[in-house]
Design a protein around this motif. Structure first.
Motif, PDB file in Angstrom:
ATOM      1  N   VAL A 470       0.859  -1.187   0.000  1.00 43.10           N
ATOM      2  CA  VAL A 470       0.000   0.000   0.000  1.00 43.10           C
ATOM      3  C   VAL A 470       0.893   1.234   0.000  1.00 43.10           C
ATOM      4  CG1 VAL A 470      -1.859  -1.178   1.201  1.00 43.10           C
ATOM      5  CG2 VAL A 470      -0.151   0.075   2.518  1.00 43.10           C
ATOM      6  N   THR A 471       0.338   2.364  -0.341  1.00 46.49           N
ATOM      7  CA  THR A 471       1.129   3.587  -0.438  1.00 46.49           C
ATOM      8  C   THR A 471       0.970   4.441   0.816  1.00 46.49           C
ATOM      9  OG1 THR A 471      -0.685   4.750  -1.558  1.00 46.49           O
ATOM     10  CG2 THR A 471       0.981   3.663  -2.944  1.00 46.49           C
ATOM     11  N   ILE A 472       2.071   5.090   1.188  1.00 47.27           N
ATOM     12  CA  ILE A 472       2.078   6.094   2.250  1.00 47.27           C
ATOM     13  C   ILE A 472       2.672   7.363   1.661  1.00 47.27           C
ATOM     14  CG2 ILE A 472       3.027   6.792   4.468  1.00 47.27           C
ATOM     15  CD1 ILE A 472       2.970   4.024   5.425  1.00 47.27           C
ATOM     16  N   GLU A 473       1.924   8.446   1.725  1.00 45.13           N
ATOM     17  CA  GLU A 473       2.430   9.736   1.263  1.00 45.13           C
ATOM     18  C   GLU A 473       3.004  10.492   2.455  1.00 45.13           C
ATOM     19  OE1 GLU A 473      -0.479  11.912  -0.962  1.00 45.13           O
ATOM     20  OE2 GLU A 473      -1.172  10.124  -2.038  1.00 45.13           O
ATOM     21  N   VAL A 474       4.209  10.999   2.289  1.00 44.30           N
ATOM     22  CA  VAL A 474       4.890  11.682   3.381  1.00 44.30           C
ATOM     23  C   VAL A 474       5.494  12.999   2.872  1.00 44.30           C
ATOM     24  CG1 VAL A 474       5.464   9.486   4.483  1.00 44.30           C
ATOM     25  CG2 VAL A 474       7.129  10.596   2.992  1.00 44.30           C
ATOM     26  N   ILE A 475       5.821  13.849   3.838  1.00 44.83           N
ATOM     27  CA  ILE A 475       6.653  15.028   3.585  1.00 44.83           C
ATOM     28  C   ILE A 475       7.945  14.803   4.344  1.00 44.83           C
ATOM     29  CG2 ILE A 475       6.899  17.511   3.852  1.00 44.83           C
ATOM     30  CD1 ILE A 475       3.872  17.730   3.754  1.00 44.83           C
ATOM     31  N   ARG A 476       9.060  14.761   3.622  1.00 45.57           N
ATOM     32  CA  ARG A 476      10.358  14.504   4.227  1.00 45.57           C
ATOM     33  C   ARG A 476      11.275  15.679   3.933  1.00 45.57           C
ATOM     34  NH1 ARG A 476      13.019   8.832   3.025  1.00 45.57           N
ATOM     35  NH2 ARG A 476      11.364   8.270   4.511  1.00 45.57           N
ATOM     36  N   GLN A 477      11.661  16.387   5.002  1.00 45.08           N
ATOM     37  CA  GLN A 477      12.513  17.575   4.863  1.00 45.08           C
ATOM     38  C   GLN A 477      11.906  18.564   3.878  1.00 45.08           C
ATOM     39  OE1 GLN A 477      16.484  16.207   3.966  1.00 45.08           O
ATOM     40  NE2 GLN A 477      16.750  15.290   5.982  1.00 45.08           N
ATOM     41  N   GLY A 478      10.561  18.715   3.973  1.00 46.82           N
ATOM     42  CA  GLY A 478       9.855  19.686   3.155  1.00 46.82           C
ATOM     43  C   GLY A 478       9.514  19.232   1.753  1.00 46.82           C
ATOM     44  N   ILE A 479       9.899  18.004   1.382  1.00 48.73           N
ATOM     45  CA  ILE A 479       9.677  17.516   0.019  1.00 48.73           C
ATOM     46  C   ILE A 479       8.680  16.362   0.062  1.00 48.73           C
ATOM     47  CG2 ILE A 479      10.759  16.488  -2.017  1.00 48.73           C
ATOM     48  CD1 ILE A 479      13.369  17.797  -1.152  1.00 48.73           C
ATOM     49  N   PRO A 480       7.585  16.417  -0.726  1.00 52.04           N
ATOM     50  CA  PRO A 480       6.619  15.312  -0.761  1.00 52.04           C
ATOM     51  C   PRO A 480       7.244  14.055  -1.357  1.00 52.04           C
ATOM     52  CG  PRO A 480       5.693  17.333  -1.691  1.00 52.04           C
ATOM     53  CD  PRO A 480       7.166  17.555  -1.551  1.00 52.04           C
ATOM     54  N   ALA A 481       6.834  12.893  -0.834  1.00 47.34           N
ATOM     55  CA  ALA A 481       7.318  11.617  -1.357  1.00 47.34           C
ATOM     56  C   ALA A 481       6.247  10.565  -1.127  1.00 47.34           C
ATOM     57  CB  ALA A 481       8.619  11.212  -0.669  1.00 47.34           C
ATOM     58  N   ILE A 482       6.283   9.510  -1.933  1.00 49.45           N
ATOM     59  CA  ILE A 482       5.374   8.384  -1.791  1.00 49.45           C
ATOM     60  C   ILE A 482       6.197   7.119  -1.552  1.00 49.45           C
ATOM     61  CG2 ILE A 482       3.581   6.992  -2.890  1.00 49.45           C
ATOM     62  CD1 ILE A 482       2.791   9.421  -4.504  1.00 49.45           C
ATOM     63  N   ILE A 483       5.826   6.373  -0.517  1.00 48.90           N
ATOM     64  CA  ILE A 483       6.566   5.169  -0.125  1.00 48.90           C
ATOM     65  C   ILE A 483       5.636   3.964  -0.249  1.00 48.90           C
ATOM     66  CG2 ILE A 483       7.695   3.983   1.798  1.00 48.90           C
ATOM     67  CD1 ILE A 483       8.602   6.721   2.791  1.00 48.90           C
ATOM     68  N   GLY A 484       6.144   2.884  -0.766  1.00 52.23           N
ATOM     69  CA  GLY A 484       5.384   1.659  -0.822  1.00 52.23           C
ATOM     70  C   GLY A 484       5.602   0.836   0.436  1.00 52.23           C
ATOM     71  N   LEU A 485       4.531   0.604   1.180  1.00 48.33           N
ATOM     72  CA  LEU A 485       4.601  -0.149   2.429  1.00 48.33           C
ATOM     73  C   LEU A 485       4.202  -1.590   2.157  1.00 48.33           C
ATOM     74  CD1 LEU A 485       4.807  -0.357   5.571  1.00 48.33           C
ATOM     75  CD2 LEU A 485       2.392   0.282   5.638  1.00 48.33           C
ATOM     76  N   ARG A 486       5.119  -2.507   2.313  1.00 49.86           N
ATOM     77  CA  ARG A 486       4.840  -3.923   2.077  1.00 49.86           C
ATOM     78  C   ARG A 486       4.338  -4.562   3.371  1.00 49.86           C
ATOM     79  NH1 ARG A 486       5.702  -7.493  -1.719  1.00 49.86           N
ATOM     80  NH2 ARG A 486       6.969  -6.018  -2.921  1.00 49.86           N
ATOM     81  N   ILE A 487       3.133  -5.125   3.304  1.00 48.10           N
ATOM     82  CA  ILE A 487       2.520  -5.766   4.466  1.00 48.10           C
ATOM     83  C   ILE A 487       2.776  -7.259   4.392  1.00 48.10           C
ATOM     84  CG2 ILE A 487       0.358  -6.193   5.676  1.00 48.10           C
ATOM     85  CD1 ILE A 487      -0.672  -3.587   4.478  1.00 48.10           C
ATOM     86  N   GLU A 488       3.288  -7.810   5.495  1.00 46.49           N
ATOM     87  CA  GLU A 488       3.625  -9.234   5.530  1.00 46.49           C
ATOM     88  C   GLU A 488       2.930  -9.897   6.706  1.00 46.49           C
ATOM     89  OE1 GLU A 488       7.815  -9.085   5.905  1.00 46.49           O
ATOM     90  OE2 GLU A 488       8.166  -8.456   3.838  1.00 46.49           O
TER      91      GLU A 488
END
Length: 488
Positions: A470-488
């Protein structure tokens, strides 16, 4: 090469230690009764006697049974260990501007140690939060070499206080003193396990009181010149009567070793944290919403004060209790609930010891005129552990510690109030760490659901699938990013 002095928590890995003594504490004991003649310091007879007769040998024998070594086993990654060592070495040459990229986490077992002490005869103990943080297993070793498994009752990062419990009775609980009554210059004793050397005693004097050196903590530290090193963390600080007046917590150092400045948590504040963790499982703090600073001689003259005193408000948070009470930037708080405010730390210490919904009255000077302001405190933003369970009853252990953004953090990010939550800590063994989430990230969206506060995040957890990404949208050091979270 840059050389930065830093406040160090007593971690178990020490890079190096000093080869020479930093201060002559025997001379410092007599600072309260000296006479200055020309360029010489002449000790009074009573001060000379104090230097020569301070003997803690009987006290050490009396209190040592109540002190225990803490042994911690935790899962970390080899990459984290290597990265931390590399980062420390490189920063000695390049300073704090250096950025070290993340490396994949490979689980490994690490053994750490610290100190704890009994405060009740039925097995409750106090230590530091940073000693037991992330621990998979905690054991304590008593003075007679008995080893006991310990349960973590609760831990509070902001105060660096943790409560442990061992099964049993008739433990040698140490007498609790009153940290408000200690005096600068008073002899004190510490017992702990520096560098793994069990039950080592070191002595010195109280150098200062009410030290507040960082916004990351919420206690007025006791400063001493007692020699403390890694392993002393969580150990007791005693007065001459054998009463615990503090918990040894950290040092100020440019090397990672003792340099004459050590800091202890006042036992009054620690016992308050203990009661809350034991009874409620969490610590509830009050929130006023101010940014105070000290007033020096120049500011005192500019604001027509008779002497440097009070707390100058440089900022008042929007929608905070302070703003609702009518406080403004530029106000000078001279009294808070009838307590004279000399420094900004005096005010912060009073707020940190208060409770949500407590009322307050402040004597303020505004534009040279006196003013009385009243209001009610609210609950401070607090961290929330996220270990959600989804609707299929499948555990989703993300390993995140989260909290809502403060109004000031929202203002700095230039985002609206429904803007996300702050990741304050990441468990290296959890799913979040494996997917690349980091402390300091601001989560704004989880699995296509907007996240405005911790409640939204908890709700979104319940809709996660059993497996997949699933995707997690974050702001890291002021810059938007999208991370893929793998569920196990």
């Amino acid at each position: 090469m840059q050389n930065h002095s830093t406040i160090y928590k007593f971690q178990r890995r020490s890079k190096r230690w000093l080869k020479h003594s930093a201060l002559n504490s025997a001379l410092a004991i007599a600072l309260g009764s000296v006479a200055i003649t020309g360029a010489s310091v002449v000790l009074s007879p009573s001060a000379q006697a104090a230097v020569s007769t301070t003997d803690f040998s009987n006290l050490v024998q009396q209190v040592t049974p109540g002190v225990a070594r803490v042994n911690v086993t935790k899962t970390v990654s080899q990459a984290e260990l290597a990265q931390a060592q590399t980062a420390e070495l490189l920063r000695q040459f390049f300073g704090d501007r250096l950025r070290i990229p993340n490396q994949p986490a490979v689980p490994a077992i690490e053994h750490a140690y610290g100190t704890a002490f009994f405060i009740t005869s039925n097995g409750y103990m106090l230590t530091n939060h940073h000693v037991v943080e992330g621990a998979d297993k905690i054991t304590v070793t008593l003075n007679d070499r008995t080893e006991l498994d310990a349960t973590l009752v609760g831990s509070d990062e902001r105060s660096d206080v943790a409560v442990l419990k061992v099964v049993g009775s008739q433990f040698p609980a140490l007498p609790i003193g009153d940290s408000n009554n200690i005096k600068v210059g008073e002899p004190v004793l510490a017992i702990g396990s520096p560098f793994g050397f069990d039950y080592s005693a070191s002595a010195g004097i109280v150098s200062a009181k009410s030290r507040s050196f960082s916004r990351e903590t919420s206690v007025p530290f006791i400063q001493t010149d007692v020699a403390l090193n890694p392993g002393n963390s969580g150990g007791p600080l005693f007065n001459q009567r054998g009463e615990v007046v503090g918990i040894n917590s950290r040092i100020f150092s440019g090397t990672g070793g003792y340099m004459g400045l050590s800091f202890s948590i006042p036992i009054d504040a620690a016992m308050d944290i203990y009661e809350q963790l034991k009874n409620n499982g969490e610590v509830m703090r009050a929130y006023l919403g101010i940014y105070p600073q000290d007033i020096d001689r120049n500011l005192a003259e500019a604001y027509n004060l008779s002497r440097p005193q009070g707390a100058l408000l440089t900022r008042v948070s929007p929608d905070s209790p302070a703003q609702k009470a009518g406080l403004r930037a530029g106000d000078i708080i001279l009294k808070y609930n009838e307590t004279q405010i000399v420094r900004a730390s005096d005010l912060l210490n009073l707020i940190n010891r208060a409770r949500p919904n407590d009322t307050f009255q402040a004597q303020v000077q505004r534009s040279g005129k006196p003013l009385i302001v009243t209001g009610k405190l609210t609950r401070a933003p607090s961290d929330v552990q996220s270990e959600g369970r989804n609707q299929q009853d499948n555990d989703v252990r993300l390993g995140l510690r989260l909290r809502n953004l403060t109004p000031d953090e929202q203002a700095e990010l230039s985002v609206d109030k429904k803007s996300g939550i702050l990741v304050t800590a990441v468990d290296p063994t959890g799913l979040a760490a494996r997917s690349g989430l980091m402390a300091g990230d601001i989560i704004t969206n989880l699995h296509q659901k907007s996240i405005g506060d911790v409640t939204d995040f908890t709700s979104a957890l319940s809709s996660l699938p059993k497996s997949g990404v699933v995707t997690i949208e974050v702001i890291r050091q002021g810059i938007p990013a999208i991370i893929g979270l793998r569920i196990e």
